[in-house]
Design a protein around this motif. Structure first.
Motif, PDB file in Angstrom:
ATOM      1  N   THR A  70      43.229  39.474  44.351  1.00 51.37           N
ATOM      2  CA  THR A  70      42.136  38.274  44.423  1.00 51.37           C
ATOM      3  C   THR A  70      41.608  37.923  42.993  1.00 51.37           C
ATOM      4  O   THR A  70      41.025  37.067  42.990  1.00 51.37           O
ATOM      5  CB  THR A  70      41.112  38.832  45.255  1.00 51.37           C
ATOM      6  N   ALA A  71      42.450  38.551  42.181  1.00 50.41           N
ATOM      7  CA  ALA A  71      42.113  38.219  40.668  1.00 50.41           C
ATOM      8  C   ALA A  71      43.205  38.497  39.602  1.00 50.41           C
ATOM      9  O   ALA A  71      43.876  39.362  39.994  1.00 50.41           O
ATOM     10  CB  ALA A  71      40.745  38.917  39.993  1.00 50.41           C
ATOM     11  N   MET A  72      43.307  37.695  38.841  1.00 53.01           N
ATOM     12  CA  MET A  72      44.720  37.717  37.903  1.00 53.01           C
ATOM     13  C   MET A  72      44.386  37.420  36.576  1.00 53.01           C
ATOM     14  O   MET A  72      43.833  36.191  36.212  1.00 53.01           O
ATOM     15  CB  MET A  72      45.676  36.963  38.476  1.00 53.01           C
ATOM     16  N   ARG A  73      44.690  38.022  35.612  1.00 51.35           N
ATOM     17  CA  ARG A  73      44.486  37.406  33.975  1.00 51.35           C
ATOM     18  C   ARG A  73      45.988  37.066  33.580  1.00 51.35           C
ATOM     19  O   ARG A  73      46.775  37.973  33.334  1.00 51.35           O
ATOM     20  CB  ARG A  73      43.898  38.431  33.116  1.00 51.35           C
ATOM     21  N   MET A 100      40.786  31.107  46.863  1.00 51.70           N
ATOM     22  CA  MET A 100      41.468  32.459  47.335  1.00 51.70           C
ATOM     23  C   MET A 100      41.833  33.457  46.059  1.00 51.70           C
ATOM     24  O   MET A 100      41.833  34.733  46.314  1.00 51.70           O
ATOM     25  CB  MET A 100      42.960  32.206  47.615  1.00 51.70           C
ATOM     26  N   ILE A 101      41.904  33.043  44.871  1.00 52.48           N
ATOM     27  CA  ILE A 101      42.042  34.035  43.676  1.00 52.48           C
ATOM     28  C   ILE A 101      41.476  33.394  42.515  1.00 52.48           C
ATOM     29  O   ILE A 101      41.481  32.181  42.036  1.00 52.48           O
ATOM     30  CB  ILE A 101      43.667  34.288  43.624  1.00 52.48           C
ATOM     31  N   ASP A 102      40.805  34.350  41.637  1.00 55.00           N
ATOM     32  CA  ASP A 102      40.309  33.716  40.243  1.00 55.00           C
ATOM     33  C   ASP A 102      41.421  34.283  39.331  1.00 55.00           C
ATOM     34  O   ASP A 102      41.907  35.298  39.444  1.00 55.00           O
ATOM     35  CB  ASP A 102      39.287  34.780  40.064  1.00 55.00           C
ATOM     36  N   ILE A 103      41.901  33.110  38.659  1.00 60.40           N
ATOM     37  CA  ILE A 103      42.914  33.230  37.750  1.00 60.40           C
ATOM     38  C   ILE A 103      42.414  32.768  36.459  1.00 60.40           C
ATOM     39  O   ILE A 103      41.799  31.682  36.169  1.00 60.40           O
ATOM     40  CB  ILE A 103      44.207  32.361  38.124  1.00 60.40           C
TER      41      ILE A 103
END
Ligand SMILES: [Zn+2]
Length: 349
Positions: A70-73, A100-103
């Motif tokens: 749910t999160a991506m750097r 849906m996801i923190d990028i």
């Protein structure tokens, strides 16, 4: 069904989604004998891709969400060779999937910063065109200018109030010097907790007084270390880092790109690799890898929602024990974000 086993949302704390061949045709890779070879193969591959960053990264992101991420750097390339098109493409994907996801996007000078005329201006421009963080790479080993490189990285971080996330592959004396200088500047600018070093292979060197000093400097500056448990690359001793109070998160690094045919979008898979590479045996050791792949990454990215897997972000499994998850790698049957279902049985809702 027995009681569900719910874990916090997974966080891919270090990924290069703009380089991936995911969602595209099979990529035939060339051999590489040095970091320079890998970088030039990478550029050649990127210039030859028939599918856009939006298509390839979009496919990777969909797979990641379905697996519970749910999160991506995202470290996204820029440079005079490719302009800012990867940054723009990654920003479009981040916007498309933002429910849906923190990028978070790091402007990453893969092809050099000071050694690549025009790249410094593009880095500053990238911060206004979709990138949130300032990236850097091997200031001394690759760029041959430790202070010049870090003047640019920390200068822009200070000017625009951004976080920094810097790749350091160098080992030994060069690696220690780079890491210590990053720690010194982080403290001087009051950026404690806002700086991440990717890979930091030097921290996996054989024990020495210099290593201990470097670990203390990293801990005092609140610097996060992003490890990726890649192939034969060094992985730091998690017990040693914990003893010094160093924070660790986990990423996949590149997934099926010119650098490697391996990798998946799943952070469950990556937690398994970290456990395997660090010789995890006990439940505590296995669960530590799960924590690093979930809540530790969330703390690094500043996403509190992940810390509450029921009202926040969580992945649901049928399994007996958290430690067993890391070994068995089952698929999540449900993924929630902010308490709302976003994927079930491998498909986005
Ligand atoms: Zn990387």
């Amino acid at each position: 069904m027995s009681q569900p086993l719910i874990v916090p949302g997974f966080v891919n704390a270090h990924v290069h989604p703009d380089k991936t061949s995911f969602g595209s045709t099979w990529l035939h890779r060339k051999p590489a004998h040095s970091l320079k070879d890998l970088i030039s193969n990478d550029l050649e591959t990127q210039l030859a891709y028939a599918d856009s960053v939006e298509t390839r990264m979009g496919a990777l992101v969909q797979d990641a969400i379905a697996s519970g991420v749910t999160a991506m750097r995202a470290h996204v390339d820029f440079g005079p060779q490719i302009g800012l098109k990867n940054i723009h493409g990654a920003a479009a994907v981040a916007e498309k999937y933002k429910e849906m996801i923190d990028i978070q996007i790091v402007a990453f000078p893969q092809f050099g910063l000071l050694s690549n005329p025009g790249a410094v201006d593009l880095l500053e421009a990238a911060l206004g065109e979709g990138a949130q963080l300032v990236g850097g790479i091997d200031p001394e080993g690759l760029e041959q200018d430790l202070h010049g490189h870090l003047d640019v990285v920390f200068g822009l971080a200070e000017k625009y109030g951004r976080r920094a996330d810097i790749h350091v592959h160098d080992t030994g004396e060069v690696g220690y010097r780079e890491i210590q200088e990053i720690a010194r500047r982080t403290q001087a600018l009051g950026m404690n907790g806002q700086v991440t070093i990717g890979h930091a292979f030097a921290l996996a060197d054989a024990p020495s007084a210099e290593l201990e000093r470097t670990l203390d400097a990293v801990a005092e500056a609140g610097i996060w270390i992003a490890t990726c448990a890649l192939g034969s690359d060094p992985v730091p001793d998690l017990d040693l880092l914990a003893k010094h109070g160093v924070n660790v998160d986990l990423g996949t690094d590149g997934v099926r790109d010119a650098w490697s045919p391996f990798g998946t979008a799943s952070m469950m898979d990556r937690a398994h690799l970290l456990a395997y590479r660090t010789n995890a045996i006990t439940d505590e050791q296995l669960e530590r890898c799960l924590d690093i792949a979930t809540i530790e990454g969330a703390k690094m990215m500043g996403i509190d929602r992940v810390l509450n897997p029921v009202q926040g972000d969580g992945a649901y499994f049928e399994a007996e024990h958290r430690a067993q998850l890391v070994v068995d790698r089952p698929a999540a049957y449900q993924v929630v974000r902010g308490g709302v279902q976003i994927a079930a049985n491998g498909r986005l809702s």
